[in-house]
Design a protein around this motif. Structure first.
Motif, short mmCIF file in Angstrom:
data_model
loop_
_atom_site.label_atom_id
_atom_site.label_comp_id
_atom_site.label_asym_id
_atom_site.label_seq_id
_atom_site.Cartn_x
_atom_site.Cartn_y
_atom_site.Cartn_z
N GLU A 193 0.84 -1.26 0.15
CA GLU A 193 0.01 -0.02 0.02
C GLU A 193 0.74 1.30 0.27
O GLU A 193 1.98 1.34 0.51
N VAL A 194 0.57 2.22 -0.70
CA VAL A 194 1.31 3.53 -0.85
C VAL A 194 0.16 4.59 -0.50
O VAL A 194 -0.76 4.91 -1.11
N ASP A 195 0.61 5.23 0.67
CA ASP A 195 -0.28 6.40 1.23
C ASP A 195 0.43 7.58 0.78
O ASP A 195 1.48 8.20 1.46
N ALA A 196 -0.19 8.36 -0.16
CA ALA A 196 0.65 9.67 -0.68
C ALA A 196 0.32 10.51 0.49
O ALA A 196 1.50 11.29 0.99
N ILE A 197 -0.74 10.68 1.16
CA ILE A 197 -1.08 11.61 2.19
C ILE A 197 -1.95 10.86 3.16
O ILE A 197 -2.94 10.42 2.31
N GLU A 198 -1.71 10.85 4.19
CA GLU A 198 -2.53 10.52 5.38
C GLU A 198 -2.50 11.52 6.35
O GLU A 198 -1.61 11.86 6.93
N TYR A 199 -3.60 12.39 6.57
CA TYR A 199 -3.65 13.67 7.46
C TYR A 199 -4.59 13.40 8.57
O TYR A 199 -5.79 13.26 8.29
N TYR A 200 -4.10 14.10 9.63
CA TYR A 200 -4.99 14.00 10.78
C TYR A 200 -5.26 15.55 11.28
O TYR A 200 -4.20 16.20 11.63
N ALA A 206 1.40 19.23 9.34
CA ALA A 206 2.24 18.05 8.68
C ALA A 206 1.18 17.11 8.19
O ALA A 206 -0.01 17.08 8.59
N PHE A 207 1.71 16.23 7.16
CA PHE A 207 0.95 15.08 7.01
C PHE A 207 1.94 13.79 6.76
O PHE A 207 3.11 13.90 6.83
N HIS A 208 1.53 12.64 7.02
CA HIS A 208 2.46 11.50 6.77
C HIS A 208 2.11 10.77 5.30
O HIS A 208 1.00 10.89 4.64
N LEU A 228 7.11 11.49 7.85
CA LEU A 228 6.25 12.91 8.35
C LEU A 228 6.89 14.07 7.57
O LEU A 228 7.98 14.68 7.58
N ASN A 229 5.76 14.68 6.88
CA ASN A 229 6.15 16.02 6.08
C ASN A 229 5.66 17.39 6.57
O ASN A 229 4.22 17.39 6.87
#
Length: 327
Positions: A193-200, A206-208, A228-229
Motif C-alpha cells: 500500500e502507498v499512502d501519498a497523504i494521510e492527514y490528521y 504536517a502529514f504522513h 512525516l512531512n
C-alpha cells in the motif's frame, strides 16, 4: 490506510503492493480495456496499456486533453468530476465504487453508497466528499476506489498518480489519497500500500506518507517505510494542492505541488497492479467530538499517467511542470 479487511466474509489483513517500472516495462505493466472515456482494467483480461493523464485545471471549465498532458504524457485514467459516475460494490459501467473492494471500510464514519443522502456531489467540476451526522447522530462519509473486488476498473503496476485536493478543516478528520494492490481471490503473498497523504486534522502543520508491506496470509512480517512531512500550518486546508506518486520498479517518489519530498525503494513484494483510492474518514484513534458537522473535502481531479521514460518525467516535474489554474 491500514485497517483489517474482509473479503466477503473472509478475514484478511489489508495488503497493498507497490512496485515501479521504467521505460517499456511501464507500458507492459498496465492492464485494461477502454470503454468510451473510461479506462476499465482487469487482471483477468489480456494485457493492454491502461494509462491516465494529469493536466492543469481550467477555471470553471473542463480542461482539454492538451491541457491535461503533463511532461509529455497524456492521462490514461482521468476524472475531472463534471459528473458523478459511481457504484456501490460492483463497477459495471461506473468509474468508481464507494467502498474498499475487500469490504474493509474503516474509521468512525460509515462510508455511504451512491444516491440520495450520499457523501458525494459535484459542482463546477469539483467533487465534494461530505462527512455529516445522520438523523440518528451517526457519522457518514465517503470513499472512492477505482477497481472492484473482481479486478474490474482502473489498475496499473507503474505510473504517476495525481490528485488536486483541498483538505477538510477541523480536528478528527482523517482524509487520505492512496494506492492499493488489486488482489485476486485467495492471494497468499504479501501486498503493498502507498499512502501519498494521510492527514490528521488536529495537526495542521504536517502529514504522513507511508509505504506498507502487509503480510496478508504469508508468514512475512509487516514492513515498509514512513515519512512525516512538515507544511505551513493550515496550508493544506486553506487551498488546493496537488499530491503525486510516481511508482517505478526501483523507486517510489512522492510530490507535493510537483516538488519531490520523499523517495523510497519500491518493495520487492510489489507483484500486483495498483488501484487509486481517495477518502474522507474520521477518527483513527483521535476524538471526533469537535469535528465540524458537516465537514467537506474537495477534489478537483484524479489522474494517472504512465510515462514512457519515468526518469525524464520525474526530472520534468521538479524542473517546472506547468502551473495549475485555480478553479
Amino acid at each position: 490506510m491500514s485497517r483489517t479487511r474482509l473479503r466477503r466474509g473472509r478475514a484478511v489483513r489489508e495488503c497493498h503492493t507497490g512496485t515501479s517500472c521504467d521505460g517499456a516495462d511501464a507500458v507492459a505493466g498496465a492492464r485494461g480495456r477502454i470503454v468510451g472515456p473510461v479506462v476499465t482494467c482487469s487482471r483477468f483480461l489480456l494485457p493492454l496499456v491502461c494509462l491516465a493523464a494529469l493536466a492543469p485545471a481550467a477555471a470553471q471549465a473542463t480542461p482539454t486533453m492538451a491541457e491535461r498532458r503533463l511532461c509529455g504524457a497524456a492521462p490514461v485514467f482521468d476524472d475531472e468530476f463534471d459528473t458523478l459516475n459511481l457504484s456501490a460494490w460492483t463497477l459495471g459501467a461506473a468509474r468508481w465504487i464507494t467502498h474498499t473492494p475487500w469490504a474493509g471500510d474503516f474509521g468512525d464514519a460509515r462510508f455511504t453508497d451512491p444516491g440520495p443522502g450520499s457523501a458525494f456531489a459535484v459542482h463546477d467540476g469539483t467533487l465534494s466528499i461530505t462527512a455529516r451526522k445522520d438523523a440518528q447522530g451517526h457519522w457518514t462519509s465517503g470513499l472512492l476506489a477505482s477497481a472492484d473486488e473482481d479486478g474490474h476498473g482502473f489498475t496499473t503496476m507503474y505510473g504517476y498518480f495525481e490528485t488536486r485536493v483541498k483538505l477538510p478543516p477541523g480536528p478528527g478528520t482523517w482524509p487520505g489519497v492512496w494506492l492499493n494492490e488489486s488482489t485476486p481471490p485467495n492471494w497468499m503473498r504479501p501486498t503493498v500500500e502507498v499512502d501519498a497523504i494521510e492527514y490528521y486534522g488536529q495537526f495542521t502543520d504536517a502529514f504522513h506518507s507511508t509505504v506498507h508491506v502487509w503480510p496478508g496470509r504469508s508468514s512475512e512480517p509487516h514492513g515498509g517505510a514512513t515519512q512525516l512531512n512538515s507544511v505551513p500550518p493550515k496550508s493544506l486546508v486553506d487551498d488546493f494542492h496537488t499530491y503525486g506518486t510516481l511508482v517505478t520498479p526501483r523507486w517510489i517518489r512522492l510530490y507535493l505541488d510537483h516538488k519531490e519530498y520523499w523517495q523510497t525503494p519500491t518493495p520487492p513484494q510489489h507483484r500486483l497492479p495498483f488501484m487509486f483510492l481517495v477518502n474522507l474518514a474520521l477518527g483513527s484513534g483521535w476524538p471526533i467530538d469537535k469535528t465540524p458537522n458537516p465537514t467537506v473535502m474537495l477534489v478537483d481531479y484524479v489522474r494517472a499517467y504512465q510515462p514512457a521514460d519515468p526518469e525524464a518525467f520525474a526530472r520534468c516535474l521538479v524542473a517546472g511542470a506547468p502551473p495549475r489554474a485555480p478553479r
